[in-house]
Design a protein around this motif. Structure first.
Motif, PDB file in Angstrom:
ATOM      1  N   VAL A 131       0.716  -1.047   0.166  1.00 37.29           N
ATOM      2  CA  VAL A 131      -0.013  -0.073  -0.050  1.00 37.29           C
ATOM      3  C   VAL A 131       0.928   1.329   0.307  1.00 37.29           C
ATOM      4  CG1 VAL A 131      -1.965   1.172   1.271  1.00 37.29           C
ATOM      5  CG2 VAL A 131      -1.815  -1.261   1.101  1.00 37.29           C
ATOM      6  N   TRP A 132       2.078   1.438   0.758  1.00 39.78           N
ATOM      7  CA  TRP A 132       2.819   2.450   0.904  1.00 39.78           C
ATOM      8  C   TRP A 132       3.310   2.878  -0.562  1.00 39.78           C
ATOM      9  CZ3 TRP A 132       7.745   1.927  -1.089  1.00 39.78           C
ATOM     10  CH2 TRP A 132       8.080   0.663  -0.973  1.00 39.78           C
ATOM     11  N   TRP A 137       1.821   2.867  -3.400  1.00 42.78           N
ATOM     12  CA  TRP A 137       0.656   3.638  -4.036  1.00 42.78           C
ATOM     13  C   TRP A 137       0.606   4.794  -3.332  1.00 42.78           C
ATOM     14  CZ3 TRP A 137      -0.417   1.627  -8.470  1.00 42.78           C
ATOM     15  CH2 TRP A 137      -0.322   0.341  -8.563  1.00 42.78           C
ATOM     16  N   ALA A 138       0.788   4.818  -1.735  1.00 42.90           N
ATOM     17  CA  ALA A 138       0.787   6.223  -1.394  1.00 42.90           C
ATOM     18  C   ALA A 138       2.016   6.897  -1.869  1.00 42.90           C
ATOM     19  CB  ALA A 138       0.979   6.002   0.211  1.00 42.90           C
ATOM     20  N   LEU A 139       3.195   6.410  -1.791  1.00 44.16           N
ATOM     21  CA  LEU A 139       4.128   7.211  -2.347  1.00 44.16           C
ATOM     22  C   LEU A 139       4.070   7.884  -3.677  1.00 44.16           C
ATOM     23  CD1 LEU A 139       7.398   7.188  -1.316  1.00 44.16           C
ATOM     24  CD2 LEU A 139       7.929   5.781  -3.215  1.00 44.16           C
ATOM     25  N   VAL A 175       1.172   8.709  -4.857  1.00 44.03           N
ATOM     26  CA  VAL A 175       0.022   9.667  -4.871  1.00 44.03           C
ATOM     27  C   VAL A 175       1.070  11.031  -4.376  1.00 44.03           C
ATOM     28  CG1 VAL A 175      -1.545  10.537  -3.407  1.00 44.03           C
ATOM     29  CG2 VAL A 175      -1.826   8.313  -4.472  1.00 44.03           C
ATOM     30  N   GLN A 176       1.745  10.718  -3.177  1.00 46.05           N
ATOM     31  CA  GLN A 176       2.631  11.909  -2.596  1.00 46.05           C
ATOM     32  C   GLN A 176       3.314  12.661  -3.745  1.00 46.05           C
ATOM     33  OE1 GLN A 176       3.307  11.562   1.349  1.00 46.05           O
ATOM     34  NE2 GLN A 176       4.649  13.555   1.501  1.00 46.05           N
ATOM     35  N   LEU A 177       3.989  11.811  -4.433  1.00 45.14           N
ATOM     36  CA  LEU A 177       5.224  12.250  -5.630  1.00 45.14           C
ATOM     37  C   LEU A 177       4.443  12.757  -6.496  1.00 45.14           C
ATOM     38  CD1 LEU A 177       7.828   9.632  -5.878  1.00 45.14           C
ATOM     39  CD2 LEU A 177       7.942  11.664  -4.702  1.00 45.14           C
ATOM     40  N   LEU A 209       1.745  14.651  -6.011  1.00 48.20           N
ATOM     41  CA  LEU A 209       1.238  15.964  -5.386  1.00 48.20           C
ATOM     42  C   LEU A 209       2.517  16.912  -5.349  1.00 48.20           C
ATOM     43  CD1 LEU A 209      -0.879  14.776  -2.118  1.00 48.20           C
ATOM     44  CD2 LEU A 209      -1.651  16.083  -4.234  1.00 48.20           C
ATOM     45  N   ALA A 210       3.783  16.294  -5.057  1.00 48.47           N
ATOM     46  CA  ALA A 210       4.824  17.040  -5.230  1.00 48.47           C
ATOM     47  C   ALA A 210       5.151  17.693  -6.609  1.00 48.47           C
ATOM     48  CB  ALA A 210       6.210  16.281  -4.670  1.00 48.47           C
ATOM     49  N   LEU A 236       3.129  20.728  -7.123  1.00 49.12           N
ATOM     50  CA  LEU A 236       3.698  21.768  -6.498  1.00 49.12           C
ATOM     51  C   LEU A 236       4.632  22.302  -7.367  1.00 49.12           C
ATOM     52  CD1 LEU A 236       4.070  21.135  -2.598  1.00 49.12           C
ATOM     53  CD2 LEU A 236       2.242  22.390  -3.787  1.00 49.12           C
ATOM     54  N   VAL A 237       5.420  21.386  -7.903  1.00 51.34           N
ATOM     55  CA  VAL A 237       6.485  22.015  -9.000  1.00 51.34           C
ATOM     56  C   VAL A 237       5.908  22.767 -10.093  1.00 51.34           C
ATOM     57  CG1 VAL A 237       8.156  21.186 -10.547  1.00 51.34           C
ATOM     58  CG2 VAL A 237       8.107  20.216  -8.307  1.00 51.34           C
ATOM     59  N   LEU A 290       3.094  24.195 -10.243  1.00 49.06           N
ATOM     60  CA  LEU A 290       2.496  25.552  -9.653  1.00 49.06           C
ATOM     61  C   LEU A 290       3.493  26.608  -9.407  1.00 49.06           C
ATOM     62  CD1 LEU A 290      -0.389  24.416  -6.766  1.00 49.06           C
ATOM     63  CD2 LEU A 290      -0.598  25.396  -9.027  1.00 49.06           C
ATOM     64  N   TRP A 291       4.600  25.893  -8.960  1.00 46.20           N
ATOM     65  CA  TRP A 291       5.883  26.900  -8.806  1.00 46.20           C
ATOM     66  C   TRP A 291       6.412  27.458 -10.310  1.00 46.20           C
ATOM     67  CZ3 TRP A 291      11.092  24.333  -9.672  1.00 46.20           C
ATOM     68  CH2 TRP A 291      12.215  25.438  -9.739  1.00 46.20           C
ATOM     69  N   ARG A 350       4.097  30.355 -12.329  1.00 46.55           N
ATOM     70  CA  ARG A 350       4.149  31.582 -12.139  1.00 46.55           C
ATOM     71  C   ARG A 350       5.511  32.141 -12.775  1.00 46.55           C
ATOM     72  NH1 ARG A 350       1.766  36.100 -11.831  1.00 46.55           N
ATOM     73  NH2 ARG A 350       1.533  37.338  -9.838  1.00 46.55           N
TER      74      ARG A 350
END
Lengths: 464, 436
Positions: A322-323, A325-327, A329-331, A333-334, A337-338, A340-341, A344
């Protein structure tokens, strides 16, 4: 004193471009509008089998079947409405019955195979079944072409006689939408150009490609009512399978209480009918199915194993922890963020007000190309000759109105040329080809250079 | 948010195997990072409390470098950590001392100076375009940035023409002094005017004795002469379509400006009054040469922003303006191109009016490409056609020259690098001959 006058505003773009754009946009937009309107109207007009109340005996809406149910009851047919596949099958069990399935695609894939598991002399009526349903039942039918809308035709349309008495009695009816084709060699009865097909399979199966003859809003048109009541009526009771939405997966009961349990294999669990129906009621029909029973038992066994795990579960889920898949998802999300950065920017790009640039000698080179394209060898040669004469005359100390033969003679004497050749160079015919023109230009160039480099004026000393 | 927030989240992802409930871990860490980002954003110095002003050079000669300093004043109570992008138009050649990637720190209540070195690549007005400020929080996880805040302080750097022909000035001035000197000793003659009467001393030319004045004063008086001064000179720059043609690497207009500047410098030293007009379809710039000492700087400043326009020059307007402004007889130097179409239809009809009142010189830059087409030996049929076209253009130019000469116009046709000295020589010659 010092004043710098501001530049006038740039010339407005002409309206012609805007008009040209309109000329493109208006017809295209109209066509697009018509297409969209047609598609929307069609989508609204066509009933969706997954709708609640579609061909339901208790629905009085346009796509309901209440008027058909009334007509059947008026003819003395027992209409039994069932909302569960298993209950409907069990209701048809005691004796020959008609099972009407208005939306066969809503029946769960695992139970489709059992739809024709009916007592002998029964009839199964399917409305617009898909290829999946036909394959699940094992019917030797394939969906053929599908019409955009239903058409009312006579039973023996496309000049093939219809052997189905109900259709012959009904006459013209709106049954031609989805057409079905039976392979050659099958004893299938085909009416309405393939919109209605009867196959004597394990039980008598009637497949109709259009829902119009059964619907409240169309039942009174043509022979629709006669066709619908003919197909569903008769001495048999009618079991009407009315599904609101996709049917849930069948549950497997092992006891005699609780929810209705069902066993696809006729021999294995005769006593598991937990809703009080006598299990022996199905016996007469099952005897007739015996020849194919053994094979079907094997099929169903495979289905059993397939049903052991969750049907929606992707096997990939279990392959990683499971971790992991969680990894991911988090990557992701990261990464967001990249994004979004980087999205702009630090201020907009700055445009440069560019100056107008005109290449030098643009008009002269353009004129040269025009000469070339027009093949203007005559004017070009005359210009070259005139220019050469203008350069030679001052060099030879001659007035501008000197006769041409004298000029040629003087030039020939100074440059050491044949006088005829010089006369031809300076006053000859116009060249016929580009090559001749080039030769002339070269000769004139050489001649003027030779004359220019000669020691000046042999008679200059005399005049002094 | 910045790359640091993404890195934090990515680094946190590596701890996920150790979490008992990994998806809960994702939620917790994402929430934490977003919270930190929000906190950091809230702690960043507010943009409305940052003021931006500029100081520095206003003008620079083309080819030189100027420095314009941007001052950022932080009036908020927090330290400003910011990336600053001070964008100029590309041709201004801006190189900030602090590149936009580097972080600028300004303490609360303090201010910072950010110098920008500008090496413009083109003549004219080069404006500062956009100032963008990105204010980071203390953790640099998030930033505040908003268009137009703080507002871009306006600044325009005027790039003056290079004035390459300055190097000819000493030589021309020396020739001017020779003219002066010769004429003072020679006394009366062409190009001189009456200066004063003074008493006769032995050695004076007896021919310059003014007998009438001597009779009045009962003393022998001689007239003294000096070179003509206070003549009027009008430089007319044609900024129409023919001035946009590139000769060599620069437009004809730049060559004309260069020549006009040399002429002005020379005439101002000779004591003449110089006016300038730049005209295409409308009057683009005018300079009146009354305040003599600052004439050249004013003139340079006026011609710097001139740009060629793709319009047909209105010679009617030029003649009207010149006749309206100049009542006295003046030398009108018209910087244009010798093109049969433009001059034949535009200038020739109005030339009689102009030439009746003023002495007109037409100064034109001659195109080296045209000469090359006519003198190079042809190598292909294209060259032959091009040579014919070029000879025809030259013949047309000669016709225009002849037509202008019929009206008493002096035509100066020189290659781009020789135009300024040739025009100056023409001026000196006319001055020496007293034809101003």
């Amino acid at each position: 004193m010092t004043a710098t006058v501001a530049a006038p505003p740039a010339v407005q773009p002409p309206h012609r471009r805007a008009r040209r754009r309109h000329r493109m946009l208006i017809p295209l937009g109209l066509a697009l509008l018509l297409i969209v309107a047609t598609l929307v109207a069609h989508a609204v007009d066509q009933p969706d089998p997954a709708d609640r109340g579609f061909l339901s005996p208790v629905a009085t809406g346009d796509d309901g079947g209440s008027r058909l149910a009334e007509a059947l009851r008026g003819q003395g047919v027992t209409v039994r409405r069932e909302t569960d596949t298993l209950r409907a099958l069990l209701a048809a069990r005691p004796g020959p019955a008609t099972l009407f399935v208005p939306a066969p695609d809503l029946v769960h894939p695992d139970t489709v195979t059992a739809l024709d598991d009916l007592p002998a002399g029964s009839r199964l009526v399917l409305v617009d079944p898909s290829r999946r349903v036909l394959a699940g039942l094992g019917l030797p039918l394939t969906p053929d072409d599908r019409r955009w809308a239903t058409r009312a035709t006579s039973p023996d349309a496309d000049d093939r006689p219809c052997a189905l008495p109900e259709a012959a009695r009904a006459g013209t009816a709106a049954a031609d939408r989805q057409r079905y084709a039976a392979p050659a060699g099958q004893s299938a009865t085909r009416c309405y150009a393939g919109g209605l097909v009867r196959v004597p399979w394990r039980t008598e199966v009637v497949v109709i490609g259009a829902s119009d003859p059964f619907r409240n809003d169309r039942i009174d048109e043509y022979g629709n009512r006669a066709l619908a009541t003919g197909l569903l009526g008769g001495p048999r009771p009618l079991v009407w399978l009315d599904l609101d939405g996709p049917a849930p997966a069948p549950t497997f009961g092992d006891g005699t209480e609780g929810p209705p349990a069902w066993s696809p294999s006729p021999g294995g669990s005769a006593g598991t009918t937990g809703d009080g129906q006598p299990g022996s009621g199905g016996r007469p029909g099952q005897g007739a199915d015996r020849p194919g029973g053994g094979q079907r038992e094997g099929d169903d066994g495979a289905d059993d194993r397939a049903d052991g795990r969750q049907p929606q579960q992707n096997p990939l889920w279990a392959a990683f922890p499971v971790w992991f898949w969680a990894l991911l998802v988090q990557l992701a999300l990261a990464g967001l963020l990249v994004v979004l950065w980087r999205a702009r920017r630090l201020g907009p790009p700055v445009p440069e007000p560019l100056p107008v640039t005109v290449r030098s000698a643009e008009t002269v080179l353009g004129r040269a190309r025009l000469y070339r394209r027009a093949g203007a060898r005559g004017p070009a040669a005359e210009t070259l000759r005139a220019a050469a004469r203008d350069r030679l005359l001052p060099r030879l100390n001659l007035p501008p109105d000197t006769p041409s033969d004298e000029v040629a003679a003087r030039v020939a004497a100074l440059a050491g040329l044949d006088p005829d050749r010089a006369a031809d160079l300076l006053h000859g015919d116009e060249p016929a080809t580009d090559r001749e023109l080039l030769e002339l230009a070269r000769e004139l160039d050489r001649l003027t250079r030779t004359v220019a480099t000669r020691p000046d004026h042999p008679n200059e000393g005399d005049t002094r | 948010m910045t790359w640091r927030a993404a890195l934090l989240l990515g680094a946190g992802a590596l701890t996920l195997p150790a979490w008992p409930a990994p998806f809960l871990g994702v939620a917790v860490m994402t929430g934490l990072v977003l919270l930190l980002v929000a906190l950091d954003w809230a702690l960043a110095a507010p943009l409305h409390a940052v003021g931006a002003t500029r100081s520095g050079d206003r003008t620079v000669r083309l080819g030189g470098s100027a420095t314009v300093t941007l001052h950022l004043a932080n009036t908020s109570g927090r330290t400003l950590r910011a990336q600053v992008r001070d964008a100029w138009v590309p041709s201004a050649g801006a190189r900030p001392d602090v590149p936009p990637e580097r972080m600028v720190r300004v303490a609360a209540g303090d201010s910072a100076a950010l110098p920008v070195r500008l090496t413009p690549a083109r003549r004219g007005d080069r404006p500062a375009a956009v100032l963008t400020l990105r204010s980071f929080g203390p953790l640099r996880l998030a930033f505040r940035q908003r268009a137009g805040r703080p507002g871009t302080p306006p600044w325009t750097l005027r790039v003056l023409p290079r004035f390459d022909s300055r190097r000819h000035l000493p030589e021309k001035l020396a020739r001017l002094r020779i003219i002066d000197g010769i004429q003072v000793t020679r006394g009366r003659g062409q190009g001189t005017e009456f200066d004063t009467l003074r008493e006769y001393v032995v050695g004076d030319d007896v021919r310059s004795i003014d007998w009438r004045a001597s009779a009045r004063r009962s003393d022998v008086l001689v007239r003294t002469w000096r070179p003509e001064r206070d003549r009027r000179l009008v430089c007319v720059l044609d900024t129409g379509r023919t001035s946009a043609v590139r000769v060599g690497d620069e437009p004809r207009l730049d060559t004309a400006i260069d020549a006009a500047l040399l002429l002005t410098a020379l005439a101002a030293r000779a004591g003449d009054r110089v006016d300038l007009l730049a005209v295409d379809a409308a009057v683009r710039a005018t300079v009146k040469g009354s305040g003599r000492p600052a004439l050249l700087p004013r003139l340079v400043d006026a011609v710097a922003p001139l740009q060629p326009a793709l319009v047909e020059t209105d010679f009617e307007l030029i003649a009207g303006e010149v006749l309206r402004r100049e009542r006295q007889r003046s030398l009108v130097v018209l910087f244009t191109a010798l093109e049969a179409g433009a001059l034949g239809e535009g200038l020739l009809p109005v030339l009689p009016r102009l030439a009746a009142r003023h002495r007109v010189v037409v100064a034109a830059t001659h195109d080296p490409v045209l000469t090359g087409l006519t003198t190079d030996p042809p190598r292909g049929p294209d060259d032959a056609y091009a040579a014919a076209a070029a000879w025809r253009a030259l013949a047309e130019r000669d016709r225009v020259r002849a037509a202008l000469a019929r009206h008493g116009v002096t035509v100066v046709d020189a290659p781009a690098d020789r135009l300024a000295p040739t025009v100056a020589d023409t001026y000196l010659r006319l001055k020496a001959l007293g034809q101003l």
